[in-house]
Scaffold this motif. Structure first.
Motif: not given
Length: 145
Positions: A108-123
């Motif tokens: 987000x600090x770099x201007x990119x929107x990333x879904x938090x649920x997808x981030x948890x799913x990936x990791x």
């Protein structure tokens, strides 16, 4: 532009490099994701897990490029560092959620929107895969096209 990212476990760099042209499907089981800068993510994840700066991790030359047959113009295979593999393998549900939140905030600090649920799913998916890696030479790799 769409990016396909496939993480897979291989016995060594040579075997991982062998799938550079066509990808790991049919050779190794893989987890498929897409549309994020995986090289940057691997550095950010290791930085967050270890508490080291992005620059310190980058200085360690991670992720290691195992195969790049078209000099950056086509698919490539990256080796996930042993440090990141160990951190993912050891991380519990709460730690994975915490790291995911921190990664989403960095994006987000770099201007990119990333879904938090997808981030948890990936990791979480990667953590589950790393827990299957044997003690010998096996490692986690990433094919990107």
């Amino acid at each position: 532009m769409s990016t396909v990212i496939k993480f897979f476990v291989a016995p060594d760099h040579e075997a991982a490099a062998g799938v550079a042209e066509g990808g790991p499907d049919g050779v190794f089981e893989s987890l498929t994701f897409g549309n994020f800068d995986v090289e940057e993510a691997l550095i950010e994840w290791e930085s967050i897990f270890t508490g080291r700066s992005f620059e310190e991790v980058l200085d360690d030359d991670v992720p290691e490029t195992v195969a790049d047959p078209d000099d950056g113009e086509g698919p490539l295979v990256l080796a996930v560092s042993r440090t990141l593999q160990a951190a993912l393998s050891a991380a519990g549900k709460d730690r994975l959620a915490e790291v995911s939140q921190m990664w989403v905030a960095e994006r987000a600090a770099e201007g990119e929107v990333f879904d938090p649920e997808i981030a948890v799913w990936i990791l979480s998916g990667l953590a589950n895969v790393t827990r299957t890696i044997g003690e010998e030479a096996e490692g986690l790799y990433c094919w990107v096209a």
